[in-house]
Design a protein around this motif. Structure first.
Motif, mmCIF file in Angstrom:
data_model
loop_
_atom_site.group_PDB
_atom_site.id
_atom_site.type_symbol
_atom_site.label_atom_id
_atom_site.label_comp_id
_atom_site.label_asym_id
_atom_site.label_seq_id
_atom_site.Cartn_x
_atom_site.Cartn_y
_atom_site.Cartn_z
ATOM 1 N N ASP A 3 3.522 -0.397 -7.142
ATOM 2 C CA ASP A 3 3.163 -1.742 -7.598
ATOM 3 C C ASP A 3 1.672 -2.016 -7.423
ATOM 4 O OD1 ASP A 3 5.771 -2.343 -8.291
ATOM 5 O OD2 ASP A 3 6.257 -3.195 -6.331
ATOM 6 N N TYR A 4 1.085 -1.392 -6.403
ATOM 7 C CA TYR A 4 -0.317 -1.627 -6.084
ATOM 8 C C TYR A 4 -1.247 -0.623 -6.747
ATOM 9 C CZ TYR A 4 -1.978 -5.097 -2.691
ATOM 10 O OH TYR A 4 -2.450 -6.226 -2.095
ATOM 11 N N ALA A 5 -0.681 0.402 -7.393
ATOM 12 C CA ALA A 5 -1.493 1.520 -7.920
ATOM 13 C C ALA A 5 -2.547 1.029 -8.915
ATOM 14 C CB ALA A 5 -0.592 2.548 -8.583
ATOM 15 N N ALA A 6 -3.747 1.643 -8.827
ATOM 16 C CA ALA A 6 -4.859 1.203 -9.682
ATOM 17 C C ALA A 6 -4.857 1.907 -11.031
ATOM 18 C CB ALA A 6 -6.183 1.447 -8.962
ATOM 19 N N SER A 7 -4.244 3.085 -11.105
ATOM 20 C CA SER A 7 -4.241 3.836 -12.361
ATOM 21 C C SER A 7 -2.815 4.176 -12.778
ATOM 22 C CB SER A 7 -5.053 5.138 -12.207
ATOM 23 O OG SER A 7 -4.379 6.022 -11.334
ATOM 24 N N ILE A 8 -2.645 4.477 -14.065
ATOM 25 C CA ILE A 8 -1.317 4.788 -14.610
ATOM 26 C C ILE A 8 -0.787 6.073 -13.994
ATOM 27 C CG2 ILE A 8 -0.080 5.405 -16.721
ATOM 28 C CD1 ILE A 8 -2.004 3.593 -18.244
ATOM 29 N N GLN A 9 -1.694 7.092 -13.802
ATOM 30 C CA GLN A 9 -1.266 8.377 -13.251
ATOM 31 C C GLN A 9 -0.683 8.208 -11.842
ATOM 32 O OE1 GLN A 9 -4.143 7.791 -14.730
ATOM 33 N NE2 GLN A 9 -4.172 9.152 -16.522
#
Length: 548
Positions: free
Chosen positions: A155-161
């Motif tokens: 949920d907190y991830a900055a990038s799609i990967q």
């Protein structure tokens, strides 16, 4: 076909109305729960204080470990910083006890609460350090904590990967945990339904959870989680009404258990915003933000902060619209008030004219009223007079007819008696003649027949006389009659009074009694009167006043 459609509509409309009413009732319950949030928080604080009091009286490390665990559970979704503190204390006690099971459990609690606080690196470091093989019974919990932490990270991830990577890890740990939970446990049900949702199997999710939900205790924290998952299944089905219902149920459960770290109320706030219910949306998002800040749930605070400006802007726009409408309303009311004042002034002038006219009419009405009263009094007297005359005429008519019959009858009897005496005289039966002349039998028989005729005639005229007369007395002893009697002496006296013969001497002559005897009868019955003694005879005069 038309008939089928009518039946279908008749069947579906009540269901729709019931569902609507049920949804409104749930929202009202939620509104009240939001308003009473302090009540539930105080209840939570009371439970926590009880545990702290137990802790102050505890001496052994094992007891402390148990109470620290309970305090961690109470604080976990309530105040994350305090939960972290008690998780660390549990870990310290577990190290002192040198119990691998307790040590691993304490570390899993630490990792779980660190995930809530956004301490993802620290949480994953702890999880990587745990040798779960040493505690096989904690393997399900271990995999669930991993799944939860990586879920937060996705949920907190900055990038799609990165997001994709964490989602894969979340699903992997969650699916692995299924083999370590009992199929009927809440942990298994929640993990399995989440897996169904990820695969888009909303119907399977609902089949699983709707059967399970009624079995959950109202005080269980799992109730809100299960209700939320059900709402997401309906979301996949694009059934907004059911989604709203189950989000509401979940939010009520969260708030009543004083959870401060939750999803449902925030999600419901956005749904209310989409449905145009801006007031509720603003109330719910504000409550969600305050609870998230109190709990220090960083992910929830971050999620709310993205939605808050959208809802707040809509709320401000609505307030501006309401203010404009209020201003327009006030201007309209002011204009209308001026118009009404002018109208009232004109009405006041007209009312003064009307008042003067009414006074004149009132005086005329009073004069007419007095005349009407006099006329009514005169009419009443005239009616009474007419009635008395009618009654007197009826009595005269009946009694004159009876009197003529009786006289004719007596003349015939006297003639017959004369012949009988003549036969005795001419045949020389002087002794029989003397006996017949001296005997009172003839007179007594005729008197009895006369009285019987009087009784019969009177009761035909006044059939309710005996009943009404008895009602005027304290007891009915005076109205008791011998077998075969229609009237007794007391009744005949007052029957004559009812006919207007009030003179005791006349009554005595009529009944063949002395005047003093008649006077005594009258006095005795007056003394037995149920009402005033002096009114007794006038009340007798009103017996049977409706003659036909």
């Amino acid at each position: 076909m038309n008939r089928f459609l009518k039946i279908l509509i008749a069947f579906l409309v009540p269901i729709f109305l019931f569902a609507q009413n049920n949804s409104d009732a749930l929202l009202k319950e939620l509104d009240q729960t939001v308003a009473d949030y302090a009540v539930y928080s105080n209840k939570k604080e009371l439970e926590i204080n009880k545990l702290k009091e137990q802790l102050s009286q505890t001496t052994t490390d094992l007891q402390k470990y148990t109470i620290y665990g309970k305090l961690y559970a109470e604080y976990k979704s309530y105040q994350s910083d305090s939960a972290l503190m008690y998780a660390r204390k549990s870990f310290q006690i577990a190290e002192k006890l040198n119990d691998i099971q307790k040590l691993n459990d304490a570390q899993l609690n630490l990792a779980s609460i660190m995930g809530t606080l956004g301490m993802y690196k620290e949480a994953t470091d702890i999880l990587n350090r745990i040798e779960i093989k040493t505690s096989p019974e904690l393997r399900g919990y271990y995999l669930t904590v991993n799944s939860t932490v990586y879920g937060y990270m996705s949920d907190y991830a900055a990038s799609i990967q990165e997001k994709k990577k964490y989602i894969i890890l979340t699903q992997k740990y969650r699916d692995s945990s299924l083999q370590y939970y009992k199929p009927q446990s809440s942990a298994y049900i929640m993990a399995k339904s989440s897996a169904f949702l990820d695969d888009g199997k909303h119907d399977e999710t609902l089949t699983l959870l709707l059967n399970y939900f009624p079995k959950i205790n109202n005080n269980s924290p799992d109730r809100a989680v299960i209700a939320y998952i059900i709402s997401q299944a309906y979301r996949q089905k694009k059934d907004t009404e059911q989604e709203q219902k189950w989000l509401t149920i979940s939010a009520i459960s969260d708030l009543q258990l004083a959870k401060k770290e939750y999803i449902s109320l925030r999600s419901l706030a956005f749904l209310m915003y989409e449905n145009g219910d801006i007031d509720r949306a603003a109330t719910y998002i504000k409550r969600s933000l305050e609870d998230a800040l109190f709990c220090n749930a960083r992910l929830r605070t971050y999620e709310i902060s993205k939605m808050l400006p959208i809802i707040n802007e809509a709320y401000q726009e609505q307030n501006e619209t309401n203010r404009f409408q209020l201003m327009l309303f006030l201007i309209s009311v002011s204009i209308l008030s001026l118009f009404l004042l002018a109208l009232l002034f004109l009405l006041f002038k007209q009312m003064k004219k009307l008042s003067k006219a009414k006074q004149e009419i009132s005086l005329a009405n009073n004069a007419l009223s007095e005349l009407n009263q006099e006329l009514n009094t005169f009419n009443e007297k005239l009616n009474d007079t007419n009635y008395t005359l009618t009654e007197a005429n009826l009595l005269k008519e009946i009694y004159i007819g009876r009197y003529m019959d009786q006289c004719s009858h007596y003349i015939g009897k006297l003639d017959e008696y004369r012949r009988k005496l003549n036969v005795m005289a001419t045949s020389g039966k002087m002794n029989d003649l003397i006996s017949a002349v001296k005997s009172k039998e003839f007179v007594e028989n005729e008197l009895a027949a006369f009285l019987a005729a009087f009784d019969n005639t009177f009761l035909q005229l006044f059939p309710t006389f005996i009943t009404e007369f008895s009602a005027l007395l304290i007891d009915d002893e005076a109205t008791q009659r011998k077998e075969g009697e229609l009237l007794n002496t007391e009744l005949r006296i007052f029957a004559l009074i009812r006919l207007g013969i009030k003179d005791s001497a006349k009554i005595a002559t009529f009944l063949r009694y002395s005047v003093s005897t008649i006077y005594n009868y009258r006095s005795q019955l007056k003394n037995k009167a149920a009402g005033a003694r002096e009114d007794f005879e006038s009340q007798v005069m009103h017996i049977g006043t409706h003659l036909h």
